[in-house]
Design a protein around this motif. Structure first.
Motif, mmCIF file in Angstrom:
data_model
loop_
_atom_site.group_PDB
_atom_site.id
_atom_site.type_symbol
_atom_site.label_atom_id
_atom_site.label_comp_id
_atom_site.label_asym_id
_atom_site.label_seq_id
_atom_site.Cartn_x
_atom_site.Cartn_y
_atom_site.Cartn_z
ATOM 1 N N LEU A 149 150.051 58.001 7.519
ATOM 2 C CA LEU A 149 149.109 58.673 6.631
ATOM 3 C C LEU A 149 148.422 59.760 7.449
ATOM 4 N N GLN A 150 148.823 61.005 7.218
ATOM 5 C CA GLN A 150 148.203 62.145 7.870
ATOM 6 C C GLN A 150 146.968 62.535 7.072
ATOM 7 N N MET A 151 145.823 62.531 7.720
ATOM 8 C CA MET A 151 144.566 62.803 7.033
ATOM 9 C C MET A 151 143.946 64.056 7.621
ATOM 10 N N ASN A 152 143.845 65.099 6.814
ATOM 11 C CA ASN A 152 143.267 66.373 7.235
ATOM 12 C C ASN A 152 141.975 66.640 6.460
ATOM 13 N N SER A 153 141.210 67.581 6.955
ATOM 14 C CA SER A 153 139.951 67.976 6.302
ATOM 15 C C SER A 153 139.109 66.761 5.953
ATOM 16 N N LEU A 154 138.953 65.894 6.908
ATOM 17 C CA LEU A 154 138.240 64.633 6.658
ATOM 18 C C LEU A 154 136.778 64.866 6.318
ATOM 19 N N LYS A 155 136.271 64.012 5.447
ATOM 20 C CA LYS A 155 134.897 64.085 4.989
ATOM 21 C C LYS A 155 134.179 62.786 5.331
ATOM 22 N N PRO A 156 132.870 62.815 5.413
ATOM 23 C CA PRO A 156 132.127 61.570 5.699
ATOM 24 C C PRO A 156 132.451 60.462 4.706
ATOM 25 N N GLU A 157 132.724 60.821 3.470
ATOM 26 C CA GLU A 157 133.035 59.803 2.455
ATOM 27 C C GLU A 157 134.409 59.164 2.650
ATOM 28 N N ASP A 158 135.197 59.678 3.597
ATOM 29 C CA ASP A 158 136.467 59.037 3.937
ATOM 30 C C ASP A 158 136.273 57.888 4.923
ATOM 31 N N THR A 159 135.055 57.717 5.407
ATOM 32 C CA THR A 159 134.773 56.635 6.347
ATOM 33 C C THR A 159 135.031 55.283 5.696
ATOM 34 N N ALA A 160 135.878 54.479 6.334
ATOM 35 C CA ALA A 160 136.266 53.183 5.778
ATOM 36 C C ALA A 160 137.202 52.482 6.759
ATOM 37 N N VAL A 161 137.459 51.208 6.480
ATOM 38 C CA VAL A 161 138.555 50.516 7.149
ATOM 39 C C VAL A 161 139.801 50.755 6.305
ATOM 40 N N TYR A 162 140.836 51.234 6.938
ATOM 41 C CA TYR A 162 142.084 51.558 6.240
ATOM 42 C C TYR A 162 143.107 50.457 6.502
ATOM 43 N N TYR A 163 143.786 50.058 5.436
ATOM 44 C CA TYR A 163 144.796 49.009 5.485
ATOM 45 C C TYR A 163 146.106 49.524 4.888
ATOM 46 N N CYS A 164 147.207 48.915 5.311
ATOM 47 C CA CYS A 164 148.467 49.141 4.613
ATOM 48 C C CYS A 164 148.943 47.786 4.082
ATOM 49 N N ALA A 165 149.730 47.857 3.017
ATOM 50 C CA ALA A 165 150.222 46.642 2.374
ATOM 51 C C ALA A 165 151.513 46.966 1.638
ATOM 52 N N SER A 166 152.270 45.930 1.320
ATOM 53 C CA SER A 166 153.525 46.127 0.602
ATOM 54 C C SER A 166 153.390 45.607 -0.821
ATOM 55 N N SER A 167 154.173 46.201 -1.707
ATOM 56 C CA SER A 167 154.125 45.779 -3.099
ATOM 57 C C SER A 167 154.630 44.345 -3.240
ATOM 58 N N VAL A 168 154.020 43.626 -4.151
ATOM 59 C CA VAL A 168 154.407 42.238 -4.376
ATOM 60 C C VAL A 168 155.832 42.160 -4.911
ATOM 61 N N TYR A 169 156.150 43.065 -5.824
ATOM 62 C CA TYR A 169 157.458 43.043 -6.463
ATOM 63 C C TYR A 169 158.334 44.164 -5.913
ATOM 64 N N THR A 170 159.630 43.979 -6.015
ATOM 65 C CA THR A 170 160.557 45.023 -5.600
ATOM 66 C C THR A 170 160.643 46.084 -6.688
ATOM 67 N N GLY A 171 161.204 47.212 -6.319
ATOM 68 C CA GLY A 171 161.314 48.321 -7.254
ATOM 69 C C GLY A 171 160.237 49.358 -6.996
ATOM 70 N N ASN A 172 160.390 50.494 -7.646
ATOM 71 C CA ASN A 172 159.442 51.581 -7.441
ATOM 72 C C ASN A 172 158.111 51.307 -8.138
ATOM 73 N N TYR A 173 157.070 51.842 -7.549
ATOM 74 C CA TYR A 173 155.708 51.684 -8.067
ATOM 75 C C TYR A 173 155.165 53.072 -8.339
ATOM 76 N N TYR A 174 154.749 53.282 -9.561
ATOM 77 C CA TYR A 174 154.266 54.603 -9.939
ATOM 78 C C TYR A 174 152.852 54.533 -10.487
ATOM 79 N N GLY A 175 152.102 55.604 -10.283
ATOM 80 C CA GLY A 175 150.814 55.742 -10.935
ATOM 81 C C GLY A 175 149.684 55.071 -10.199
ATOM 82 N N VAL A 176 148.600 54.843 -10.944
ATOM 83 C CA VAL A 176 147.365 54.295 -10.397
ATOM 84 C C VAL A 176 147.646 53.015 -9.616
ATOM 85 N N ILE A 177 147.015 52.935 -8.445
ATOM 86 C CA ILE A 177 147.270 51.811 -7.553
ATOM 87 C C ILE A 177 146.321 50.663 -7.876
ATOM 88 N N HIS A 178 146.890 49.503 -8.113
ATOM 89 C CA HIS A 178 146.105 48.288 -8.352
ATOM 90 C C HIS A 178 146.230 47.395 -7.126
#
Length: 126
Positions: free
Chosen positions: A80-109
């Motif tokens: 994840l390349q993050m440019n033009s960072l803002k104070p509101e980007d401050t957070a703990v960042y995590y990565c995770a994998s989708s529960v189900y196989t196949g493509n995932y589109y749209g809003v992330i739940h």
């Protein structure tokens, strides 16, 4: 299954960071990988996803045009390349994998993802 995020740190507003997510134990061509973040006192939110089967990506509106998700298949790593960072980007960042196989589109739940690894702290401050 193991996903490990790294690359966080302290950066000034307007600066850049590149986060890495090392993935093991799953087939990247079958699962979507997502980047998430959780700021103090806030709920975890989805930031970006990449479908490794077709390369399609998704970004939450607040990071569009500033963040770029990519992958290195040889290294089993998602970035994840993050440019033009803002104070509101401050957070703990995590990565995770989708529960189900196949493509995932749209809003992330968040509930659609698991195998959460230890996050990496990003602090944007002058």
């Amino acid at each position: 299954v193991q996903l490990q995020a790294s690359g966080g740190g302290l950066v000034q507003p307007g600066g850049s960071l590149r986060l890495s997510c090392a993935v093991s134990g799953i087939r990247l061509d079958l699962h979507t990988i997502g980047w998430f973040r959780q700021a103090p006192g806030k709920e975890r939110e989805g930031v970006s996803t990449i479908n490794n089967s077709d390369g399609s990506t998704y970004y939450v509106d607040s990071v569009k045009g500033r963040f770029t998700i990519s992958r290195d298949d040889a290294k089993n790593t998602i970035y994840l390349q993050m440019n033009s960072l803002k104070p509101e980007d401050t957070a703990v960042y995590y990565c995770a994998s989708s529960v189900y196989t196949g493509n995932y589109y749209g809003v992330i739940h968040v509930a659609d993802f698991d195998s959460w690894g230890r996050g990496t702290l990003v602090t944007v401050s002058s």
